[in-house]
Design an enzyme around this catalytic site. Structure first.
Site, PDB file in Angstrom:
ATOM      1  N   HIS A  59      34.075  33.406  31.819  1.00  0.00           N
ATOM      2  CA  HIS A  59      33.694  32.019  32.143  1.00  0.00           C
ATOM      3  C   HIS A  59      32.362  31.664  31.485  1.00  0.00           C
ATOM      4  CE1 HIS A  59      36.935  31.476  34.947  1.00  0.00           C
ATOM      5  NE2 HIS A  59      36.498  32.394  35.792  1.00  0.00           N
ATOM      6  N   HIS A  64      35.381  39.335  34.192  1.00  0.00           N
ATOM      7  CA  HIS A  64      35.974  38.030  34.520  1.00  0.00           C
ATOM      8  C   HIS A  64      34.926  36.920  34.473  1.00  0.00           C
ATOM      9  CE1 HIS A  64      38.969  35.404  36.504  1.00  0.00           C
ATOM     10  NE2 HIS A  64      37.906  34.864  37.067  1.00  0.00           N
ATOM     11  N   GLU A  65      33.814  37.166  35.149  1.00  0.00           N
ATOM     12  CA  GLU A  65      32.768  36.143  35.185  1.00  0.00           C
ATOM     13  C   GLU A  65      32.118  35.965  33.816  1.00  0.00           C
ATOM     14  OE1 GLU A  65      32.641  34.259  37.647  1.00  0.00           O
ATOM     15  OE2 GLU A  65      33.833  35.487  39.004  1.00  0.00           O
TER      16      GLU A  65
END
Length: 362
Positions: free
Chosen positions: A21, A17-18
């Protein structure tokens, strides 16, 4: 080891997820000064040319930091490559990239499962298996049903061999409260005929007090080739996504009745540990399910989540200018506190429900 495997699954999903980003920002040339997996004390870090990479003590979380509001940053406030100075579309891509990364990763996890260990399936046999019978004077106990019995027919209807057999049996029971119906039951090598009178539940439907399970042998089906794996992975992804979205919709519609089904990280790790202990091959599907859940949760328009930030961007697009900083900060801080409070509550509740904790409290 099974607990560590479950924690590792969660840590990987958070990392993905990170990373979404982070990559969305870096590929657009946007400044990123921190990439951290976990919260709390730093266990390891590496300072790159611009970004600090770190592993922290509590792996169930993570963040990507931008220098926009960092008082120690030497980047000029008007730098066009600061996130806040980029057009709305660029910022929206960065904010939504974590959700997109989780969805893509979930799909490839399912493709990997289909291609390697295979997808769990059932070779259905006739009827429905009675997995357990309640012994508190339930209708099933009064009728003489026993665990491991197989119900072949109910109310004159043959249940057949099908995934719909359980629903057919439930319908026959629920539509006959306090009315006697006949069951054809296989018990080992015997075929029995039993009369049963379902009790009436609070909602007026018939219940007999049993736990049902499909009757059949569990098998694993692997894809024959890459194209088959991609297609089967897509079908699995669609099924899990639809069921997950329906679950969230039901949670929102009937929150008071379904709130106790919400699980925190402790319960998720416990479930993952049980799966790893019983059949490690199912960790693929477990990880895909959690990844899709993370994506859906994060896209909800709630403060402190990606969806909340996207909502601010939508408001900015409509107004032609962003909301005042103090309003955004206030909403985000309030949302963060509520989110942390919910997380602490779920951790405490789920911890007290663990088997070994229950034994200590007895």
């Amino acid at each position: 080891m099974s607990v560590l495997a479950a924690i590792a699954v969660l840590a990987v999903l958070i990392f993905v997820h990170e990373l979404g980003h982070f990559m969305a920002a870096r590929l657009q040339g946007i400044h990123v000064n921190r990439f951290s997996i976990g919260f709390g004390p730093i266990l390891w870090k590496y300072q790159g040319p611009e970004t600090e990479y770190a592993l922290r003590g509590f792996p169930l979380g993570g963040f990507v930091g931008f220098p926009d509001d960092d008082p120690e940053s030497t980047i000029p406030p008007d730098d066009p490559n600061l996130l806040r100075n980029r057009p709305i579309l660029d910022r929206a891509i960065v904010i939504s990239a974590g959700v997109i990364a989780n969805l893509i990763f979930a799909y490839f996890l399912l493709v990997g499962q289909v291609a390697t260990v295979g997808v769990q399936d059932i070779n259905y046999e006739p009827g429905v298996l009675i997995a357990d019978v309640m012994t508190d004077n339930s209708a099933a106990e009064r009728a003489g049903l026993e665990a491991e019995d197989i119900i072949l027919a109910a109310a004159g209807r043959d249940l057949g061999r099908s995934p719909k057999a359980i629903q057919a049996l439930k319908k026959a029971i629920e539509t006959h409260p306090q009315q006697t119906i006949q069951l054809q039951v296989q018990r080992e090598e015997q075929i029995l005929t039993l009369d049963i009178t379902p009790d009436r539940s609070d909602d007026g439907q018939g219940i007999i007090g049993v736990r049902l399970a499909p009757n059949g042998k569990i098998v694993r089906r692997r894809a024959d080739n890459l194209f088959g794996a991609l297609a089967s992975g897509a079908a699995e992804f669609q099924e899990i996504s639809v069921l997950t979205a329906q679950g969230f919709a039901q949670l929102i519609r009937n929150f008071s009745e379904t709130a106790d089904q919400v699980s925190g990280p402790v319960a998720i790790v416990a479930i993952g540990a049980d799966i790893a202990k019983s059949d490690a091959g199912n960790l693929f599907r477990f990880a895909a399910l959690i990844s899709i859940n993370l994506a859906i949760i994060n896209i909800l328009p709630l403060p402190a989540l990606d969806g909340g930030q996207l909502a601010f961007l939508a408001i900015e697009g409509v107004r032609g200018k962003p909301l005042p900083t103090h309003i955004q900060d206030g909403v985000m801080q309030t949302g963060l506190m509520l989110l942390l409070g919910l997380g602490i509550f779920l951790i405490i509740r789920d911890t007290t429900q663990l088997d070994w904790v229950q034994k200590l409290l007895e």
